[in-house]
Design a protein around this motif. Sequence first.
Motif, PDB file in Angstrom:
ATOM      1  N   PRO A  51       0.931  -1.030  -0.009  1.00 20.99           N
ATOM      2  CA  PRO A  51       0.054   0.083  -0.034  1.00 20.99           C
ATOM      3  C   PRO A  51       0.965   1.254   0.041  1.00 20.99           C
ATOM      4  O   PRO A  51       1.826   1.295   0.667  1.00 20.99           O
ATOM      5  N   THR A  68      -3.265  -5.908   6.469  1.00 21.83           N
ATOM      6  CA  THR A  68      -2.659  -6.206   5.174  1.00 21.83           C
ATOM      7  C   THR A  68      -1.513  -7.552   5.644  1.00 21.83           C
ATOM      8  O   THR A  68      -1.361  -8.486   4.773  1.00 21.83           O
ATOM      9  N   ASP A  73      -7.146  -4.665  -1.285  1.00 23.98           N
ATOM     10  CA  ASP A  73      -6.733  -3.719  -0.154  1.00 23.98           C
ATOM     11  C   ASP A  73      -7.440  -2.397  -0.157  1.00 23.98           C
ATOM     12  O   ASP A  73      -7.751  -1.946  -1.049  1.00 23.98           O
ATOM     13  N   GLU A  74      -7.567  -1.922   0.937  1.00 24.32           N
ATOM     14  CA  GLU A  74      -8.261  -0.559   1.123  1.00 24.32           C
ATOM     15  C   GLU A  74      -9.617  -0.497   0.360  1.00 24.32           C
ATOM     16  O   GLU A  74     -10.007   0.442  -0.587  1.00 24.32           O
ATOM     17  N   ARG A 105       2.056   0.648  13.321  1.00 25.22           N
ATOM     18  CA  ARG A 105       2.776   1.223  12.310  1.00 25.22           C
ATOM     19  C   ARG A 105       3.326   2.744  12.605  1.00 25.22           C
ATOM     20  O   ARG A 105       4.448   3.013  12.288  1.00 25.22           O
TER      21      ARG A 105
HETATM   22 MG   LIG Z   1      -3.115  -2.189   5.229  1.00 26.71          MG
END
Ligand SMILES: [Mg+2]
Length: 356
Positions: A14, A79, A144-145, A233
């Motif tokens: 991403p 993810t 994803d997203e 993160r």
């Molecule tokens: Mg992600």
Amino acid sequence: MQAFLKGATQTSRPQKDKSAAGPSSEKRAKAVPWVEKYRPKCVDDVAFQEEVVAVLKKSLEGADLPNLLFYGPPGTGKTSTILAATRELYGPELYRQRVLELNASDERGIQVIREKVKNFAQLTVSGTRPDGKPCPPFKIIILDEADSMTAPAQAALRRTMEKESRTTRFCLICNYISRIIEPLTSRCSKFRFKPLADQIQEERLLEICAKENLKYTKESISTLVQLSEGDLRKAITFLQSAARLSPDKEITDQVIIEIAGVVPSKMIDSLLQICLKGTFEKLEVAVGNMVDEGYAATQILTQLHDAILKQDIGDKQKSAIAEKMAVVGKCLADGADEYLQILSLCSVIMQQASQS
Ligand SMILES: [Mg+2]
Ligand SMILES: Nc1ncnc2c1ncn2[C@@H]1O[C@H](COP(=O)(O)OP(=O)(O)OP(=O)(O)O)[C@@H](O)[C@H]1O
């Protein structure tokens, strides 16, 4: 087309992860952001999401994987979990053929869903890997997203999902499950990812500190944990920035606070005092200064929220202020003017305080 194919490779991540890389004047090999370097390699490495991992492992073993929907706040391992799971399932050789990873940086309009996903999904596959090990006889498409996909594109996925169920499983990932249309959520097993507990974050951060040979104070780690609010993160990115900022020195909580853009508590206190006792002119100046100094309005909002909760004003007043905060938060997310939003919030605090 190019972007689409790129999605199928292992290296594609991403976009927001990439942005964590920061300046990379160092040697090429060293330039990996730590969030990538310390991304869980296998499902067992994923911390704190035990229920999700347990159910997922069972499904993976049985080769009867349902369509999946992962949702939850940023930086909690969504993810990472699906990437690790698919890599374990297919091994490095088959991964490219069997897994299609598309995220918000790829074109995902209705046309792409119709054609590309369909094409990828239609080819049938066998149940053995080149190394002889068994593997599930289907492909996996990771979207994803997915909450950034338009409703028509999501709708186009409904039929595809059913039609290709013989050969393909989908894994949808999003932060806001309310942005996924109902017919899609009902076709998937849902997994909620929780914000990481402080203890777990601390362990992870200490591990990284040890591996990177960092010098740090105890307070710096607890400040990191506190500021990241369950988003690992964010914590890791702050840690790396701090390590860059003071390469040979000890990382202190002061450095972390500076990097995180936290407004000094003195400033918040004085703003609050103006709201409680000052004049509107003073308020204008104070808010203007804060925004001019570059503090993010969302950060000011968060800190004001904490400060207001501790204030000695009536419950009725507090709830009116909280309501305004929610509105301001939404406006800021939609891109409204930072100065005006904070000023309007402070005006409400002023009004409410005068009533208590
Ligand atoms: Mg992600
Ligand atoms: N549960 C976890 N266990 C171990 N590491 C984690 C976990 N959650 C996050 N991380 C760390 O944070 C980084 C980002 O995690 P990941 O990309 O999986 O988040 P995400 O849930 O997909 O977030 P987003 O919703 O923003 O896409 C990983 O590279 C890893 O270093």
